[in-house]
Design a protein around this motif. Structure first.
Motif, PDB file in Angstrom:
ATOM      1  N   TYR A   6     -60.940  47.069 -20.073  1.00  0.00           N
ATOM      2  CA  TYR A   6     -61.766  47.296 -18.887  1.00  0.00           C
ATOM      3  C   TYR A   6     -62.066  48.786 -18.735  1.00  0.00           C
ATOM      4  N   TYR A   7     -63.179  49.046 -18.053  1.00  0.00           N
ATOM      5  CA  TYR A   7     -63.603  50.428 -17.834  1.00  0.00           C
ATOM      6  C   TYR A   7     -62.936  51.027 -16.600  1.00  0.00           C
ATOM      7  N   VAL A   8     -62.534  52.298 -16.756  1.00  0.00           N
ATOM      8  CA  VAL A   8     -62.126  53.134 -15.618  1.00  0.00           C
ATOM      9  C   VAL A   8     -62.974  54.398 -15.725  1.00  0.00           C
ATOM     10  N   SER A   9     -63.566  54.836 -14.625  1.00  0.00           N
ATOM     11  CA  SER A   9     -64.474  55.988 -14.725  1.00  0.00           C
ATOM     12  C   SER A   9     -64.410  56.856 -13.474  1.00  0.00           C
ATOM     13  N   ASN A  10     -65.143  57.949 -13.523  1.00  0.00           N
ATOM     14  CA  ASN A  10     -65.336  58.834 -12.359  1.00  0.00           C
ATOM     15  C   ASN A  10     -64.014  59.215 -11.674  1.00  0.00           C
ATOM     16  N   VAL A  11     -63.107  59.757 -12.489  1.00  0.00           N
ATOM     17  CA  VAL A  11     -61.791  60.128 -11.975  1.00  0.00           C
ATOM     18  C   VAL A  11     -61.892  61.391 -11.121  1.00  0.00           C
ATOM     19  N   ARG A  12     -61.290  61.335  -9.943  1.00  0.00           N
ATOM     20  CA  ARG A  12     -61.218  62.506  -9.060  1.00  0.00           C
ATOM     21  C   ARG A  12     -59.778  62.685  -8.611  1.00  0.00           C
TER      22      ARG A  12
ATOM     23  N   ALA B 213     -54.400  46.472 -26.109  1.00  0.00           N
ATOM     24  CA  ALA B 213     -53.927  46.207 -27.473  1.00  0.00           C
ATOM     25  C   ALA B 213     -52.848  47.181 -27.937  1.00  0.00           C
ATOM     26  N   THR B 214     -52.909  48.419 -27.477  1.00  0.00           N
ATOM     27  CA  THR B 214     -51.936  49.411 -27.957  1.00  0.00           C
ATOM     28  C   THR B 214     -51.384  50.218 -26.789  1.00  0.00           C
ATOM     29  N   ASP B 215     -50.272  50.911 -27.033  1.00  0.00           N
ATOM     30  CA  ASP B 215     -49.702  51.763 -25.990  1.00  0.00           C
ATOM     31  C   ASP B 215     -50.661  52.897 -25.625  1.00  0.00           C
ATOM     32  N   GLU B 216     -51.292  53.502 -26.646  1.00  0.00           N
ATOM     33  CA  GLU B 216     -52.226  54.607 -26.380  1.00  0.00           C
ATOM     34  C   GLU B 216     -53.439  54.119 -25.591  1.00  0.00           C
ATOM     35  N   GLY B 217     -53.840  52.880 -25.858  1.00  0.00           N
ATOM     36  CA  GLY B 217     -55.019  52.321 -25.185  1.00  0.00           C
ATOM     37  C   GLY B 217     -54.828  52.147 -23.694  1.00  0.00           C
ATOM     38  N   LYS B 218     -53.545  52.119 -23.263  1.00  0.00           N
ATOM     39  CA  LYS B 218     -53.280  51.891 -21.846  1.00  0.00           C
ATOM     40  C   LYS B 218     -53.222  53.196 -21.053  1.00  0.00           C
ATOM     41  N   VAL B 219     -53.362  54.317 -21.768  1.00  0.00           N
ATOM     42  CA  VAL B 219     -53.252  55.625 -21.099  1.00  0.00           C
ATOM     43  C   VAL B 219     -54.599  56.333 -21.154  1.00  0.00           C
ATOM     44  N   ILE B 220     -55.073  56.785 -20.025  1.00  0.00           N
ATOM     45  CA  ILE B 220     -56.261  57.630 -20.048  1.00  0.00           C
ATOM     46  C   ILE B 220     -55.812  59.057 -19.749  1.00  0.00           C
ATOM     47  N   THR B 221     -56.357  59.993 -20.498  1.00  0.00           N
ATOM     48  CA  THR B 221     -55.911  61.382 -20.366  1.00  0.00           C
ATOM     49  C   THR B 221     -57.026  62.233 -19.793  1.00  0.00           C
ATOM     50  N   ILE B 222     -56.707  62.930 -18.711  1.00  0.00           N
ATOM     51  CA  ILE B 222     -57.679  63.779 -18.030  1.00  0.00           C
ATOM     52  C   ILE B 222     -57.362  65.216 -18.439  1.00  0.00           C
ATOM     53  N   PRO B 223     -58.170  65.818 -19.307  1.00  0.00           N
ATOM     54  CA  PRO B 223     -57.853  67.172 -19.759  1.00  0.00           C
ATOM     55  C   PRO B 223     -58.375  68.226 -18.773  1.00  0.00           C
ATOM     56  N   ASP B 224     -57.872  69.444 -18.924  1.00  0.00           N
ATOM     57  CA  ASP B 224     -58.419  70.605 -18.199  1.00  0.00           C
ATOM     58  C   ASP B 224     -58.452  70.434 -16.687  1.00  0.00           C
ATOM     59  N   VAL B 225     -57.412  69.846 -16.154  1.00  0.00           N
ATOM     60  CA  VAL B 225     -57.320  69.741 -14.691  1.00  0.00           C
ATOM     61  C   VAL B 225     -56.856  71.110 -14.181  1.00  0.00           C
ATOM     62  N   PRO B 226     -57.558  71.697 -13.210  1.00  0.00           N
ATOM     63  CA  PRO B 226     -57.148  73.017 -12.708  1.00  0.00           C
ATOM     64  C   PRO B 226     -55.711  72.973 -12.181  1.00  0.00           C
TER      65      PRO B 226
END
Lengths: 251, 362
Positions: A71-77, A98-111
């Motif tokens: 499923y899609y997750v988007s527009n993280v604030r 399907a995978t452990d990595e697939g269950k994690v979304i990574t938000i880079p460059d957060v101030p």
């Protein structure tokens, strides 16, 4: 007159000092990444969920084995402790069970800073659904885009079910406009502060329950396929979104 | 601003039309030099800007992409891809197989096109021209953007039967394509977005605006008596839906065609009862070149189409109200003389400069 000048000088100097201190403080907090992990559980007793494992749906009473769940997750604030919001640019992810990595979304460059809330959109916004060819998580090559009826498959669940007429179930749920708009924005308060300073991994843990897709839905023996937008796609996906909950943070 | 000027230069250079153009070219040559200096840090400066050209009586096109600016090299890359069967799973079918320039980019006068392994779909291959003005694509309007349009035929089992992933893999194995994508988009690895960008550049440049009708409109030609008579019938009886100058209003309407089983038209993509058996209004430009007609190619001649409108319409609860006449009859009243005149007028919409323009062929 002279004393006024001295007074002004003092004000000026002290303001410089104060400003420079503040500046140092800001500079000391490095950017960092925040990861949001979606753990999947099954049913109201939150049993184990995984692909290729036979599960029994508690409400339908039917057996089912998922081969795919995305499923899609988007527009993280992220909301800062001072009440302002930081918005991640180009913020589109496919969560893949399907995978452990697939269950994690990574938000880079957060101030760097302290954060109290996260806001997520489940699904894809209508703007990107109508703006032509996209890349990354929004590329049609991910198999989450309807070629014949432009728009994203916001929740994709496939597998086998012995009670289904052909032994399988296929639910491609989406729809970005009008009454059947699926995408949903949710905000979650952490209850404590998530610290981003570039020295540690900031983690947010969420819990999602795919059994909720069939909360109040027809049995798989009656309805095992849905591959376009519509009232059913909306009720199934929003039932699923509504119970995704925040669990805890790690700093 | 510079880019805009560059567009003009390139357009004039390519069309090589007039002394005036050359003067503008000289005048802007300085700007061009300056822009090379300014732009020397940025990527792919070797691409030449390219602009859509169309008559002043056309509205502004819908597709004016700032993230996919049309360049000569991008257009030519799109043209190569459009004509290359590499897009199909077994390298037998290209876009051009079913969208041939000589037929205004419709199929070669067949009702239902043949895809891979001789498979046939259920709808007539639509012509491609003036696509930059089109708000939606396909007979049911299911596709909302010119850039994502090709995903449907590429991945459809009865058309090209490919996956986007595999097409991209094949393109990345092809050194000539890798070089061209690098030049146009400055990418080392081709992705599906850049493939779709290139195809959109080519398709959006397919402007048909040089028919006899356009010549008349620009006072460069005059209609014959019968064409003029046909034009007057057209204005009175057809133009509310087939609106000038694009000859469509892009709406969906139920035109009273007897329905075939399983064909529900726009309802297929909306599931709305009111959309049952509605289809996208096609343009009448090049209509004489794109037979057979209707969404399934059921009518072979223009006369058969006109006979449907005058005499053979089937009633539906959502039949377009324009066809419900005061006398209780259905359709568009047309005499045989009016039909003959209409056919003469419709042939003035054939754009042979467009169908034979070498710039569009590979």
């Amino acid at each position: 007159m002279k004393s006024l000048n001295i007074f002004l000088l003092i004000v000026l100097i002290s303001s410089l000092v104060i400003t420079s201190c503040k500046k140092d403080e800001v500079a000391s907090l490095q950017k960092g990444s925040v990861s949001i992990e979606f753990d999947h559980v099954w049913g109201s007793n939150e049993g184990e969920f995984s692909l290729n494992k036979e599960l029994t749906h508690p409400m339908l009473g039917e057996k089912m084995t998922f081969s795919l769940f995305q499923y899609y997750v988007s527009n993280v604030r992220l909301k800062k402790a001072d009440g302002t919001w930081w918005t991640m640019p180009e913020s589109y992810f496919i969560v893949d069970a399907a995978t452990d990595e697939g269950k994690v979304i990574t938000i880079p460059d957060v101030p760097g800073g302290e954060y109290t809330d996260v806001e997520l959109m489940y699904g894809v916004d209508s703007l990107r659904s109508t703006s032509g060819a996209q890349t990354g998580a929004l590329s049609p090559s991910n198999g989450m885009f309807w070629s014949w009826n432009s728009g994203y498959i916001m929740v994709k669940a496939e597998g086998t079910a012995p009670t289904s007429s052909d032994g399988t179930f296929v639910f491609h749920l989406g729809g970005f406009k009008g009454d059947n708009k699926v995408q949903t924005i949710k905000t979650y308060a952490f209850g404590s502060k998530l610290v981003v300073d570039g020295t540690r991994e900031a983690e947010v843990h969420m819990i999602a329950n795919p059994a909720r897709l069939w909360h109040g839905a027809q049995k798989l023996s009656e309805k095992s396929k849905q591959t376009m937008p519509g009232a059913l796609a909306k009720s199934m996906s929003t039932n699923f979104y509504d119970v995704i909950r925040f669990d805890h943070i790690h700093n | 601003m510079l880019t805009h000027n560059l567009d003009n230069i390139q357009y004039f250079v390519i069309s090589n039309q007039s002394i005036m153009a050359r003067l503008i070219f000289l005048k802007l040559a300085g700007l061009l030099l300056v822009s090379f200096f300014l732009g020397s840090c940025t990527d792919h400066q070797s691409n030449s800007s390219f602009a859509l050209s169309y008559p002043d009586y056309f509205p502004d096109p819908i597709y004016q992409s700032t993230r996919n600016p049309i360049t000569k090299e991008g257009f030519e890359l799109g043209r190569a891809l459009f004509h290359d069967p590499i897009l199909s799973t077994d390298s037998t079918i290209s876009c051009e197989s079913c969208h041939a320039q000589g037929h205004a980019f419709a199929d070669h006068n067949v009702a239902l096109s043949e895809g891979i392994a001789g498979r046939r779909g259920v709808r007539n291959s639509p012509a491609i021209f003036n696509a930059a003005w089109q708000p939606h694509f396909m007979w049911d309007g299911g596709i909302n953007h010119i850039e994502v349009m090709p995903v449907a035929p590429i991945t459809n089992d009865v058309e090209m039967g490919e996956t986007m992933n595999n097409v991209v893999k094949k393109l990345n194995r092809n050194q000539a394509y890798k070089r061209r994508f690098k030049q146009v988009f400055n990418v080392d690895v081709i992705d599906d977005q850049k493939l779709l960008f290139a195809l959109a550049q080519y398709m959006s440049m397919l402007v048909s605006a040089t028919s006899k009708y356009d010549q008349v409109r620009q006072n460069k030609a005059i209609f014959t008596d019968i064409e003029q008579q046909g034009y007057e019938v057209f204005v009175q009886k057809c133009s509310s839906c087939h609106k000038e100058p694009l000859f469509t209003d892009y709406t969906f309407r139920n035109t009273g065609l007897p329905a075939k089983p399983d064909e529900t038209g726009r309802h297929h993509v909306t599931l709305e009862a009111e959309d049952m058996h509605k289809f996208r209004m096609p343009s009448l430009r090049n209509v004489a070149l794109t037979y057979p007609y209707m969404h399934d190619g059921r009518f072979k001649t223009l006369r058969e189409v006109l006979n449907h409108y005058s005499d053979n319409m089937q009633d539906y609860s959502n039949l377009d109200p324009l066809f419900k006449l005061d006398n209780g009859k259905l359709g568009i009243p047309l005499s045989e003389n009016e039909k003959t005149a209409l056919e003469s007028f419709l042939r003035t919409l054939s754009d042979y400069s467009f169908t034979s323009n070498p710039i569009f062929s590979e």
